[in-house]
Design a protein around this motif. Structure first.
Motif, PDB file in Angstrom:
ATOM      1  N   GLY A  22      11.278   4.300  -1.448  1.00 43.16           N
ATOM      2  CA  GLY A  22      10.705   3.128  -2.119  1.00 43.16           C
ATOM      3  C   GLY A  22      11.973   2.326  -2.372  1.00 43.16           C
ATOM      4  N   GLY A  23      13.131   2.587  -2.108  1.00 38.42           N
ATOM      5  CA  GLY A  23      14.223   1.639  -2.347  1.00 38.42           C
ATOM      6  C   GLY A  23      14.014   0.542  -0.753  1.00 38.42           C
ATOM      7  N   VAL A  24      13.687   1.245   0.320  1.00 32.47           N
ATOM      8  CA  VAL A  24      13.425   0.470   1.544  1.00 32.47           C
ATOM      9  C   VAL A  24      12.368  -0.342   1.140  1.00 32.47           C
ATOM     10  CG1 VAL A  24      12.978   0.540   3.969  1.00 32.47           C
ATOM     11  CG2 VAL A  24      14.535   2.305   2.984  1.00 32.47           C
ATOM     12  N   PHE A  25      11.207   0.098   0.807  1.00 31.28           N
ATOM     13  CA  PHE A  25      10.037  -0.604   0.677  1.00 31.28           C
ATOM     14  C   PHE A  25      10.237  -1.785  -0.376  1.00 31.28           C
ATOM     15  CE2 PHE A  25       5.782  -1.714  -1.073  1.00 31.28           C
ATOM     16  CZ  PHE A  25       5.022  -1.833   0.153  1.00 31.28           C
ATOM     17  N   PHE A  26      10.602  -1.447  -1.559  1.00 26.67           N
ATOM     18  CA  PHE A  26      10.716  -2.623  -2.506  1.00 26.67           C
ATOM     19  C   PHE A  26      11.995  -3.536  -2.231  1.00 26.67           C
ATOM     20  CE2 PHE A  26       8.079   0.523  -4.567  1.00 26.67           C
ATOM     21  CZ  PHE A  26       6.852  -0.087  -4.480  1.00 26.67           C
ATOM     22  N   GLY A  27      12.879  -2.983  -1.793  1.00 29.07           N
ATOM     23  CA  GLY A  27      14.161  -3.968  -1.343  1.00 29.07           C
ATOM     24  C   GLY A  27      13.871  -4.788  -0.288  1.00 29.07           C
ATOM     25  N   LEU A  29      10.870  -5.896   0.318  1.00 31.00           N
ATOM     26  CA  LEU A  29       9.725  -6.814  -0.416  1.00 31.00           C
ATOM     27  C   LEU A  29      10.728  -7.885  -0.901  1.00 31.00           C
ATOM     28  CD1 LEU A  29       7.083  -7.839  -0.979  1.00 31.00           C
ATOM     29  CD2 LEU A  29       7.152  -6.376  -2.862  1.00 31.00           C
ATOM     30  N   TRP A  30      11.761  -7.842  -1.695  1.00 27.50           N
ATOM     31  CA  TRP A  30      12.474  -8.786  -2.045  1.00 27.50           C
ATOM     32  C   TRP A  30      13.041  -9.599  -1.331  1.00 27.50           C
ATOM     33  CZ3 TRP A  30      17.836  -9.285  -2.408  1.00 27.50           C
ATOM     34  CH2 TRP A  30      18.232 -10.124  -3.215  1.00 27.50           C
ATOM     35  N   TRP A  31      13.512  -8.847  -0.098  1.00 25.37           N
ATOM     36  CA  TRP A  31      14.320  -9.629   0.758  1.00 25.37           C
ATOM     37  C   TRP A  31      13.321 -10.639   1.611  1.00 25.37           C
ATOM     38  CZ3 TRP A  31      14.055  -9.478   6.383  1.00 25.37           C
ATOM     39  CH2 TRP A  31      14.919 -10.058   6.979  1.00 25.37           C
ATOM     40  N   THR A  32      12.186  -9.878   1.523  1.00 27.90           N
ATOM     41  CA  THR A  32      11.224 -10.999   2.320  1.00 27.90           C
ATOM     42  C   THR A  32      10.665 -12.140   1.626  1.00 27.90           C
ATOM     43  OG1 THR A  32      10.277  -8.850   3.563  1.00 27.90           O
ATOM     44  CG2 THR A  32       8.918 -10.981   3.366  1.00 27.90           C
ATOM     45  N   VAL A  33      10.724 -11.937   0.387  1.00 27.08           N
ATOM     46  CA  VAL A  33      10.285 -12.986  -0.445  1.00 27.08           C
ATOM     47  C   VAL A  33      11.388 -13.932  -0.472  1.00 27.08           C
ATOM     48  CG1 VAL A  33      10.008 -13.807  -3.032  1.00 27.08           C
ATOM     49  CG2 VAL A  33       8.883 -11.668  -2.149  1.00 27.08           C
ATOM     50  N   GLN A  34      12.937 -13.564  -0.236  1.00 28.50           N
ATOM     51  CA  GLN A  34      13.791 -14.520  -0.352  1.00 28.50           C
ATOM     52  C   GLN A  34      13.970 -15.393   0.797  1.00 28.50           C
ATOM     53  OE1 GLN A  34      16.130 -14.978  -2.909  1.00 28.50           O
ATOM     54  NE2 GLN A  34      14.792 -13.645  -3.943  1.00 28.50           N
ATOM     55  N   ARG A  35      13.555 -14.750   2.112  1.00 28.50           N
ATOM     56  CA  ARG A  35      13.569 -15.405   3.367  1.00 28.50           C
ATOM     57  C   ARG A  35      12.341 -16.260   3.610  1.00 28.50           C
ATOM     58  NH1 ARG A  35      17.782 -14.075   2.732  1.00 28.50           N
ATOM     59  NH2 ARG A  35      19.110 -12.578   3.803  1.00 28.50           N
ATOM     60  N   SER A  49       6.550  -8.221   7.464  1.00 27.08           N
ATOM     61  CA  SER A  49       7.306  -7.444   6.694  1.00 27.08           C
ATOM     62  C   SER A  49       6.189  -6.300   5.993  1.00 27.08           C
ATOM     63  CB  SER A  49       7.835  -8.051   5.492  1.00 27.08           C
ATOM     64  OG  SER A  49       8.353  -7.186   4.461  1.00 27.08           O
ATOM     65  N   LEU A  50       5.231  -6.667   5.724  1.00 28.38           N
ATOM     66  CA  LEU A  50       3.994  -5.532   5.133  1.00 28.38           C
ATOM     67  C   LEU A  50       3.806  -4.719   6.278  1.00 28.38           C
ATOM     68  CD1 LEU A  50       2.031  -4.929   2.999  1.00 28.38           C
ATOM     69  CD2 LEU A  50       0.381  -6.281   4.296  1.00 28.38           C
ATOM     70  N   VAL A  51       3.652  -5.066   7.338  1.00 28.86           N
ATOM     71  CA  VAL A  51       3.523  -4.106   8.434  1.00 28.86           C
ATOM     72  C   VAL A  51       4.475  -2.974   8.751  1.00 28.86           C
ATOM     73  CG1 VAL A  51       2.672  -3.781  11.068  1.00 28.86           C
ATOM     74  CG2 VAL A  51       1.499  -5.482   9.557  1.00 28.86           C
ATOM     75  N   ALA A  52       5.527  -3.644   8.693  1.00 28.88           N
ATOM     76  CA  ALA A  52       6.982  -2.686   9.039  1.00 28.88           C
ATOM     77  C   ALA A  52       7.149  -1.761   7.792  1.00 28.88           C
ATOM     78  CB  ALA A  52       8.154  -3.763   9.098  1.00 28.88           C
ATOM     79  N   ALA A  82      11.947   4.226  -7.656  1.00 30.09           N
ATOM     80  CA  ALA A  82      12.743   3.461  -6.974  1.00 30.09           C
ATOM     81  C   ALA A  82      12.225   1.901  -7.229  1.00 30.09           C
ATOM     82  CB  ALA A  82      12.821   3.595  -5.516  1.00 30.09           C
ATOM     83  N   ARG A  83      11.006   1.651  -7.693  1.00 31.06           N
ATOM     84  CA  ARG A  83      10.560   0.326  -7.805  1.00 31.06           C
ATOM     85  C   ARG A  83      10.890  -0.022  -9.049  1.00 31.06           C
ATOM     86  NH1 ARG A  83       6.738  -1.456 -11.500  1.00 31.06           N
ATOM     87  NH2 ARG A  83       5.732  -3.136 -10.738  1.00 31.06           N
ATOM     88  N   ALA A  84      11.348   0.883 -10.232  1.00 27.27           N
ATOM     89  CA  ALA A  84      11.839   0.601 -11.477  1.00 27.27           C
ATOM     90  C   ALA A  84      13.004   0.216 -11.099  1.00 27.27           C
ATOM     91  CB  ALA A  84      11.664   1.586 -12.397  1.00 27.27           C
ATOM     92  N   ILE A  85      13.964   0.763 -10.316  1.00 28.64           N
ATOM     93  CA  ILE A  85      15.458   0.405 -10.006  1.00 28.64           C
ATOM     94  C   ILE A  85      15.692  -0.767  -9.410  1.00 28.64           C
ATOM     95  CG2 ILE A  85      17.530   1.257  -8.689  1.00 28.64           C
ATOM     96  CD1 ILE A  85      16.413   4.126  -9.479  1.00 28.64           C
ATOM     97  N   VAL A  86      14.628  -1.057  -8.398  1.00 28.63           N
ATOM     98  CA  VAL A  86      14.835  -2.284  -7.469  1.00 28.63           C
ATOM     99  C   VAL A  86      14.622  -3.556  -8.530  1.00 28.63           C
ATOM    100  CG1 VAL A  86      13.659  -3.490  -5.603  1.00 28.63           C
ATOM    101  CG2 VAL A  86      14.573  -1.212  -5.224  1.00 28.63           C
ATOM    102  N   LEU A  87      13.525  -3.360  -9.441  1.00 29.49           N
ATOM    103  CA  LEU A  87      13.084  -4.197 -10.275  1.00 29.49           C
ATOM    104  C   LEU A  87      14.257  -4.729 -11.315  1.00 29.49           C
ATOM    105  CD1 LEU A  87       9.391  -3.622 -11.385  1.00 29.49           C
ATOM    106  CD2 LEU A  87      10.214  -5.779 -10.103  1.00 29.49           C
ATOM    107  N   ARG A  88      14.945  -3.687 -11.676  1.00 28.74           N
ATOM    108  CA  ARG A  88      16.029  -4.003 -12.540  1.00 28.74           C
ATOM    109  C   ARG A  88      17.162  -4.526 -11.821  1.00 28.74           C
ATOM    110  NH1 ARG A  88      17.598  -2.016 -17.799  1.00 28.74           N
ATOM    111  NH2 ARG A  88      15.605  -0.883 -17.820  1.00 28.74           N
TER     112      ARG A  88
END
Length: 102
Positions: A22-27, A29-35, A49-52, A82-88
């Motif tokens: 979850g940390g890798v997936f949602f982290g 996603l956050w990194w992808t949005v930034q880029r 990013s979605l495929v990877a 992990a989703r909740a943690i990454v959001l926070r």
């Protein structure tokens, strides 16, 4: 998984593995949005990013679950936590967000 671990140990490993996935997936996603926000072609970032991320997570769930519902469920629970943690962690400061709408 390792055969020398007790059931509780295997369940803890499944929960932690789900958290890692979850940390890798949602982290990611956050990194992808930034880029993608500063990219000339953001669709490439999002699609790649979605495929990877999806491939990584599905392979991880398959490896951790091992055909056992309890391990798969605990892995999923770790993923959601992990989703909740990454959001926070990635939440912008309140000053940047602006005042709340009435």
């Amino acid at each position: 998984m390792a055969e020398h671990l007790s059931d509780a140990g295997v369940w803890l490993v499944a929960l932690l593995a789900g958290g890692l996935l979850g940390g890798v997936f949602f982290g990611g996603l956050w990194w992808t949005v930034q880029r993608a926000a500063v990219s000339a072609v953001p669709a490439r970032w999002f699609l790649g990013s979605l495929v990877a991320r999806t491939t990584f997570v599905l392979a991880g769930f398959y490896a951790v679950g091992g055909g056992q519902a309890v391990r798969l469920g605990l892995c999923l629970l770790g993923f959601v936590l992990a989703r909740a943690i990454v959001l926070r962690v990635t939440r912008p400061p309140a000053a940047v967000m602006g005042p709340p709408c009435a």
